[in-house]
Design an enzyme around this catalytic site. Structure first.
Site, PDB file in Angstrom:
ATOM      1  N   TRP A 168      43.262 -98.292 -55.179  1.00 56.03           N
ATOM      2  CA  TRP A 168      42.682 -98.750 -53.908  1.00 56.03           C
ATOM      3  C   TRP A 168      41.636 -99.806 -54.217  1.00 56.03           C
ATOM      4  CZ3 TRP A 168      45.753 -96.555 -50.464  1.00 56.03           C
ATOM      5  CH2 TRP A 168      45.538 -96.834 -49.102  1.00 56.03           C
ATOM      6  N   ASN A 444      44.977 -93.970 -40.716  1.00 55.45           N
ATOM      7  CA  ASN A 444      43.951 -94.983 -40.949  1.00 55.45           C
ATOM      8  C   ASN A 444      44.591 -96.362 -41.049  1.00 55.45           C
ATOM      9  OD1 ASN A 444      41.210 -96.021 -42.040  1.00 55.45           O
ATOM     10  ND2 ASN A 444      42.673 -96.672 -43.593  1.00 55.45           N
ATOM     11  N   GLU A 445      44.366 -97.183 -40.047  1.00 57.17           N
ATOM     12  CA  GLU A 445      44.728 -98.606 -40.009  1.00 57.17           C
ATOM     13  C   GLU A 445      46.227 -98.873 -40.042  1.00 57.17           C
ATOM     14  OE1 GLU A 445      42.366-100.564 -43.025  1.00 57.17           O
ATOM     15  OE2 GLU A 445      40.531-100.347 -41.850  1.00 57.17           O
ATOM     16  N   GLU A 535      34.488 -97.375 -38.928  1.00 47.11           N
ATOM     17  CA  GLU A 535      34.424 -97.971 -40.271  1.00 47.11           C
ATOM     18  C   GLU A 535      33.680 -99.284 -40.203  1.00 47.11           C
ATOM     19  OE1 GLU A 535      37.551 -98.914 -42.963  1.00 47.11           O
ATOM     20  OE2 GLU A 535      38.550 -96.996 -42.725  1.00 47.11           O
TER      21      GLU A 535
END
Length: 871
Positions: A168, A444-445, A535
């Site tokens: 990541w 998430n996203e 976020e």
């Protein structure tokens, strides 16, 4: 029922001809290889690159277990695997008994016929997750894109494994395999309770007298009529028959006769709890927890099985309703509106051997110490271990729970959808009793990815169809079916169900990344008007103490290859360097540069969080990215991998204090800060004025006095006045503006600080009395830090046990007390001292709380630094 744990010592090897080595279960292959000396520490230098073969290899784990004939006489004998990571074939005495392709699902495999009295061999064969993902990708009729990272492995969209194991932009690429949660043999002949779930009906819960004391109506009753608690139990019965289902909690009990069919089923009953104490988020009240006892007995009274869980009584809602701005987005607990204050969490470690209760304790207690009330369990890791949620229950930390999908599109063939449905049902059943769980979020996203990131792909319409099948037809319905009591939110960021654009400021939640990823100055935050920010973030370097554990000091340079290896966001170190030069004078040493980078992060987060808190009730949440690290790295975290607090973690205490005193700047030539624009070079005009605000999260009216003053750096007070405060519960109010042009003649704007200190105030009602509330002094300037004419301040330090008193003869900004290698945190840190000011803080040691030991160690380890020392 009998249970035989298989946790403990196993052996493992490369499946194709490797030699057997000692391993540990629960655990993972990277942890075991490191313990056996077979690989170097992947955190150190760039060793990670040399151990990628581990995730590309098949591995086998094995152990033996003694089983007696009495255990095998039971009607059911199963091998319970709470977590297999990931593509696994399970064998007993060489006979295949089950398979798994999803680390997020617990399994029970029938082993009655495979086991024998005496010694038995249990074997788990793991396929390479990297090869498996690539094979599945090659079989799919079209490409399924995902975000890629500087060090990663392909194929992650096709495997139900922690996505961050593949690398990541803050983590290493270590796609481990192993038995990462408990494994046991379970035998039974009577009905067995597999899980329990609860749903609470609080009646007409009103928030008009929500004092946060757990008693809205002054009589200890949640709604005047108590709470109706519906309990659902998942039961596996070996044979059909009639049984009694008994539920007891908080002094209430109910029992009823139920008819069970052979096999798995769900039964329910409702118990009325007349007078429970309510569970509240941190800062709003206490967190009483009650034992929920569920039992199944035969009509003769003989106990078949019993289960005890811990629950809290609270009514939690995500309020999404049209208003005069757009659509609201806020959490309401027990009728009280909650401003969500907190951060996002990632897994605590990439190697399972480093995941411990001690790490969870430190992380979650640090969140509470920083006045947080919500954490978001981000969707690119794994569903946390039970202990994480148990501690959130105890500490009053609401949990925004993502399902484990992040920054990727995914396939939607039947096999993938089937295992995802199993995952959702398994995890919701496992977690639904926790009072801390506030919302289930689809991903998430990934909604952003489907609607915006990959729209130019040739198979975009296929991707949208897959997206609907996965989240709208599989994840959502399964989640709502298992837990109708909580909101299922379609993604993060998202504007809500049936909304095509996930990124709208007037509704839903947003991820605001323009300041970091687009390089906008911090003042850009002032132009935003979101409803809820789940976020946002800014990076900093970890301390040199942390870096020293993985990087040689010869590489202590922000652009050295090793330092850049420990920075996974492309160009991240350059971004920090450029922005540091915008706000601060550049420091002389690398150690000072690390310090300045942490000040930079804290200033970015303060700018955003204070602005959004001032906007309540329009904006009602700020969860920054990110709370923790999972290895030593330059990242967005506020707590380093070894637990040391960065400057931002200390700043979070002030940012999230129950009462926030803050200044909001107006810029020269601006008709209102929201219309201000950055000039050439990305820098904003001079500050024309500083406006004083007070923002309260206290659920009662608040009154008191703020001492407002302007002090020069040589100690002269050029303005001093008392500002009265008298505001309603949870109100945010503008109080007073201090103009640059109002400074006395001859006073240089680069040589003054504007200070505001709340006297503690009083909050309360006639019914429950009054109490002082926590707040911190606020400081503002008319110039950027690099333009301030700071003096050479001399700071004195006195240590008395765990107490440290600092005093300065001149203005000392961002005064840092660094405990070195001591594990612990100060009650306040990175503070601004006015000339002649003295302040005492205390050190809380995580290792030893004896004052004599702390004092001795502090004397040896403590160092002090402030901004002027760095240039």
């Amino acid at each position: 029922m009998r249970e035989v744990s298989l946790d403990g010592d196993w052996v493992f090897r490369e499946t194709e001809g490797g030699r057997w080595l000692d391993g540990t279960v629960p655990g993972g292959v990277y942890t075991d290889l490191l313990a056996e000396g077979e690989i170097p520490d992947p955190f150190v230098e760039d060793n990670e690159l040399g151990v990628q073969w581990v995730g590309e290899t098949d591995w086998t784990y094995r152990r033996t277990v003694e089983v007696d004939a009495a255990l095998l006489d039971h009607d059911r004998v199963v091998l319970q695997c709470d977590g297999l990571d990931t593509v696994a074939t399970v064998l007993v005495n060489g006979e295949e008994v089950g398979t798994s392709v999803n680390m997020h699902v617990g399994h029970e495999f029938d082993v009655a016929d495979a086991l024998e009295p005496g010694e038995n061999e249990i074997t788990v064969e793991f396929r390479s997750p990297v090869e498996y993902g690539q094979e599945r990708a090659a079989e799919y009729p079209y490409e399924v894109p995902c975000i890629r990272y500087p060090v990663d492995q392909p194929g992650r969209p096709f495997i139900r494994k922690a996505q961050c194991h593949y690398g990541w932009d803050w983590g290493p690429c270590l796609p481990t395999v192993g038995i990462y949660r408990d494994i046991s043999i379970v035998a039974y002949s009577e009905p067995r309770i597999r899980y329990t779930k609860t749903e609470q009906d609080h009646g007409d819960l009103r928030g008009d007298d929500a004092s946060g004391d757990g008693d809205l109506y002054g009589d200890g009753d949640a709604s005047g009529d108590g709470v109706d608690l519906t309990v659902r139990a998942g039961v596996d019965a070996t044979t059909a028959g009639e049984y009694d289902l008994t539920v007891s909690v908080a002094g209430a009990e109910t029992a009823e006769r139920v008819t069970l069919s052979a096999g798995e089923q769900e039964i329910e009953t409702t118990v009325h709890v007349p007078d429970p104490d309510l569970w509240w988020p941190n800062g709003y009240g206490d967190q009483p927890l009650y034992d929920l006892d569920v039992a199944i007995t035969a009509p003769s009274g003989e106990l078949a099985d019993a289960e005890t869980d811990r629950i809290g009584f609270r009514d939690v809602n995500l309020v999404v309703e049209p208003d005069d701005v757009g659509t609201s987005f806020y959490f309401e607990v027990n009728g009280t509106e909650i401003f969500a204050k907190g951060a996002n969490t990632i897994p605590t470690a990439p190697l399972y051997g480093d995941v411990s209760e001690a790490r969870y304790d430190h992380l979650l207690e640090s969140a509470v110490d920083a006045n947080m009330n919500m954490l978001r369990v981000w969707g690119g890791g794994y569903y946390e271990f039970d202990y994480f949620y148990e501690r959130c229950d105890e500490l009053g930390l609401l949990v925004w729970q993502d399902f484990m999908f992040s920054c990727s599109l995914h396939p939607a063939d039947d096999a993938f959808l089937d295992t995802v449905e199993d995952e959702v049902r398994h995890q919701v059943r496992r977690l639904a009793n926790h009072p801390s769980i506030a919302v289930w979020c689809a991903n998430n996203e990934n909604e952003e990815a489907a609607q915006n990131w990959f729209v130019e792909h040739d198979h975009h319409e296929d991707h949208l169809d897959d997206y609907r099948k996965l989240y709208e037809e599989t994840v959502g319905p399964a989640c709502r079916d298992e837990d109708p009591s909580r909101t299922y939110w379609p993604g993060s960021p998202s504007s809500g169900p049936d909304e095509l654009e996930p990124y709208v400021f007037e509704k839903g939640d947003i991820h605001y990344w323009d300041v970091w990823h687009k390089g906008e100055p911090f003042e850009d935050y002032y132009t935003t008007e979101p409803r809820f920010v789940s976020e946002f973030g800014y990076q900093s370097f970890p301390s040199t103490d942390s870096l020293r554990t993985v990087i040689d000091e010869a590489d202590f340079n922000p652009t050295s290859p090793m330092m850049e290896h420990h920075q996974r966001n492309p160009g991240g170190n350059t971004t920090i360097l450029k922005r540091a030069a915008s706000y601060f004078r550049f420091p002389f040493s690398f150690d000072d540069f690390v310090y300045v980078s942490q000040l930079l992060q804290a200033e970015a987060m303060s700018t955003a969080i204070e602005h959004w808190r001032r906007r309540k009730p329009t904006t009602m949440g700020a969860l920054y990215w990110q709370l923790n690290d999972l290895w030593p790295v330059a990242s967005w975290s506020s707590i380093e991998y070894d637990g040391k607090w960065k400057a931002q973690q200390y700043a979070a205490r002030r940012q999230f204090a129950p009462v926030l005193v803050s200044f909001h700047p107006t810029f020269e030539g601006d008709e209102g800060v929201d219309n201000a624009q950055a000039g050439p070079g990305g820098e904003w005009p001079d500050v024309e004025a500083q406006t004083l605000w007070i923002t309260s999260d206290v659920t009662d009216p608040l009154s008191g006095t703020i001492d407002l003053e302007i002090v020069t750096f040589d100690g002269e007070t050029v303005l001093e006045e008392a500002v009265d405060v008298d505001i309603d519960a949870q109100e945010s109010v503008e109080l007073r503006t201090v103009d640059r042009e109002d400074l006395p003649s001859g006073v240089d704007p680069a040589e003054v600080m504007v200070r505001a200190t709340f006297d503690g105030g009083r909050a309360g009602t006639e019914r429950d009395g009054t109490a002082a509330v926590e707040s911190y002094p606020a400081t503002a300037f008319f110039e950027d830090y690099k333009r301030l004419d700071l003096p050479d301040a001399d700071v004195s330090v006195e240590i008395d046990g765990a107490d440290v008193t600092v005093a300065s003869d001149g203005c000392a900004l961002f005064l840092e007390l660094d405990p070195g290698t001591l594990r612990g945190a100060f009650s306040d840190n990175y503070v601004h001292l006015a000339p002649g000011e003295e302040r005492t803080v205390s050190f809380d040691s995580y290792d030893d709380r004896r004052d004599a030991v702390v004092e001795t160690n502090l004397a040896d380890e403590l160092s002090v630094r402030h901004l002027r020392d760095t240039y």
